[in-house]
Design an enzyme around this catalytic site. Structure first.
Site, short mmCIF file in Angstrom:
data_model
loop_
_atom_site.label_atom_id
_atom_site.label_comp_id
_atom_site.label_asym_id
_atom_site.label_seq_id
_atom_site.Cartn_x
_atom_site.Cartn_y
_atom_site.Cartn_z
N LEU A 8 13.43 -3.58 -2.09
CA LEU A 8 12.11 -2.98 -2.35
C LEU A 8 12.09 -2.29 -3.72
O LEU A 8 11.04 -2.16 -4.34
CB LEU A 8 11.79 -1.93 -1.28
N GLY B 143 17.33 2.14 -7.82
CA GLY B 143 17.44 3.48 -8.39
C GLY B 143 18.73 3.62 -9.18
O GLY B 143 19.43 2.64 -9.42
N GLY B 144 19.05 4.85 -9.56
CA GLY B 144 20.23 5.11 -10.37
C GLY B 144 21.53 4.76 -9.67
O GLY B 144 22.50 4.35 -10.30
N GLY C 212 21.77 2.79 -6.63
CA GLY C 212 21.74 1.67 -5.70
C GLY C 212 20.33 1.19 -5.43
O GLY C 212 19.40 1.51 -6.16
N LYS D 82 17.83 3.08 2.05
CA LYS D 82 18.36 3.36 0.71
C LYS D 82 19.89 3.31 0.78
O LYS D 82 20.52 3.99 1.59
CB LYS D 82 17.93 4.76 0.25
N ASP E 205 12.11 16.32 -9.00
CA ASP E 205 12.03 14.96 -9.54
C ASP E 205 10.74 14.29 -9.11
O ASP E 205 10.73 13.12 -8.73
CB ASP E 205 13.25 14.14 -9.08
#
Length: 343
Positions: free
Chosen positions: A54, A57-58, A60, A76, A173
Site C-alpha cells: 500500500l 516508509g523509511g 519498510g 506495517k 510528524d
C-alpha cells in the site's frame, strides 16, 4: 521463499477482532495489546507480496492483509533498523494501544518476529491525503467541502491528543501522507512512531525528527517542541488542501521553495488569493469562506509559536464552514438561498 500456510491461519476470523487474538501484556505499563501470530500475517498478505504493498516508509512497507470473511487490514512491516525501529515500534503500539478516537487510526494488534516488527491497523480504503492530492487523480475526488471536512477531522484528532489525552501528546510528524481516508473520506491520523508525551519533549536525547516542509521553525532552529509545532504542520496541510501544491517544490535542481514562503504574501491579499487556489476547486466556494480558511492557515504557520492558535480555536473556526452532513454546522441549502437572495 515460500511459506506454508498454517492450518491455524485458515480458520481465523478477525471480526469481531477483540478476543480473537491472544491479549498479552507487552510491557506492564502499556496495558493489553493483541499479539498476532506471524504465520497469520504471512497468509493474510500472501507472503508479503509486492502486489499487496500500500505504501513505503523509511523503515519498510505497509501491506494490505485479507483475513477470513474478507476482513481487510493494513500491516506495517518494520525491518531491522536497530534501536530506532524498536523505539518507534514500542512508542506507536503504546500510544495507539490506549487511544480510541474516530479521527485516530485503530490498532488491531502487533507481532514481533526475528528482527522484524509488525503493526496491524484498520484499512483505510481511500489511502492517504498525499496520494489523493498529489497522486494520479490530482485531487479531483476532493471537493471544497470534502477538503474542509478532512481539515476538520484532522483538527479533531489533534485536539484529542493535545487537550484530552492525559498527559497531552505531540504527534511530531503530522503530514498529508500520515492522514488516512476511509471510503467516506473520514480522515484519521496515523504513524505515531515519533509522537512524544508532553513533558518529555525537550529532553536532550530527543532526536530532531519530522518531514521537510512541515517542521515548525522553532523546532528546526532551536529544538523547541510544543503542541504549537503540530499546529504549524496542520497549517501546512491546510495550505496543501487549499492550493493542491506540495509542501516543498523544486524551483531549480539546487533550489527548493516551501509552500509557506510562496503562499504567505498572496494569502493575505484578497485580490490574489482566488488565483492560487487549486484549479480543481477554484470558483466552487463562497469567497468569504475562502478568506476565512486562508486566515486560519496564515495564523497556523506564523513563525512565532505564541501567535499560532490552539487547535481547539482552529476547530471552532472551521465548524461553521463545513456542512452539517459532513460534521460541521453549515446548512448548505440555507446558505445557498441566502447567497441567491443577496445576489
Amino acid at each position: 521463499m515460500s511459506v506454508k500456510r498454517p492450518d491455524a491461519a485458515k480458520g481465523l476470523s478477525l471480526g469481531p477482532i477483540k478476543g480473537k487474538f491472544n491479549s498479552v501484556k507487552m510491557v506492564a505499563r502499556k496495558g493489553l495489546v493483541s499479539v498476532i501470530e506471524y504465520p497469520l500475517l504471512v497468509t493474510a498478505t500472501d507472503n508479503f507480496s509486492e502486489s499487496n504493498i500500500l505504501g513505503e516508509g523509511g523503515f519498510g512497507c505497509v501491506y494490505k492483509g485479507r483475513f477470513d470473511h474478507n476482513f481487510l487490514v493494513a500491516v506495517k512491516k518494520l525491518d531491522d533498523g536497530g534501536q530506532e525501529v524498536e523505539r518507534e515500534f514500542e512508542n506507536e503500539v503504546e500510544l495507539l494501544g490506549k487511544t480510541q478516537h474516530p479521527n485516530i487510526i485503530s490498532l488491531y494488534g502487533c507481532c514481533i518476529y526475528g528482527e522484524s516488527r509488525f503493526i496491524v491497523y484498520e484499512l483505510m480504503q481511500n489511502g492517504s491525503l498525499e496520494t489523493q492530492l498529489h497522486g494520479p487523480s490530482q485531487g479531483s475526488t476532493l471537493t471544497w467541502h470534502i477538503r474542509l471536512k478532512i481539515a476538520l477531522d484532522v483538527a479533531r484528532g489533534l485536539e484529542y491528543l493535545h487537550e484530552n489525552s492525559n498527559p497531552p501528546v505531540i504527534h511530531r510528524d503530522l503530514k498529508s501522507s500520515n492522514i488516512l481516508l476511509d471510503s467516506n473520506f473520514n480522515a484519521k491520523l496515523s504513524d505515531f512512531g515519533l509522537a512524544v508525551v508532553a513533558g518529555n519533549e525537550n529532553k536532550n536525547n530527543l532526536k530532531l525528527s519530522g518531514t521537510l516542509g512541515y517542521v515548525a521553525p522553532e523546532y528546526l532552529l532551536d529544538g523547541k517542541l510544543t503542541e504549537k509545532s503540530d499546529v504549524y504542520a496542520f497549517g501546512v496541510v491546510l495550505l496543501e488542501l487549499l492550493m493542491g501544491r506540495k509542501p516543498v517544490e523544486k524551483m531549480t535542481p539546487s533550489q527548493c521553495q516551501s509552500i509557506v514562503t510562496w503562499a504567505m504574501p498572496q494569502l493575505t491579499d484578497r485580490s490574489k488569493l482566488p488565483n492560487i487556489v487549486d484549479p480543481v476547486i477554484r470558483n466552487t466556494m463562497d469567497l468569504k469562506h475562502l478568506y476565512q480558511v486562508a486566515a486560519v492557515a496564515v495564523l497556523c504557520v506564523q513563525p512565532e509559536p505564541s501567535y499560532r492558535p490552539l487547535i481547539t480555536d482552529v476547530l471552532h473556526s472551521l465548524f461553521p464552514l463545513v456542512p452539517v452532513e459532513l460534521g460541521g454546522t453549515l446548512r448548505v441549502m440555507e446558505h445557498a438561498s441566502a447567497a441567491c437572495n443577496s445576489s
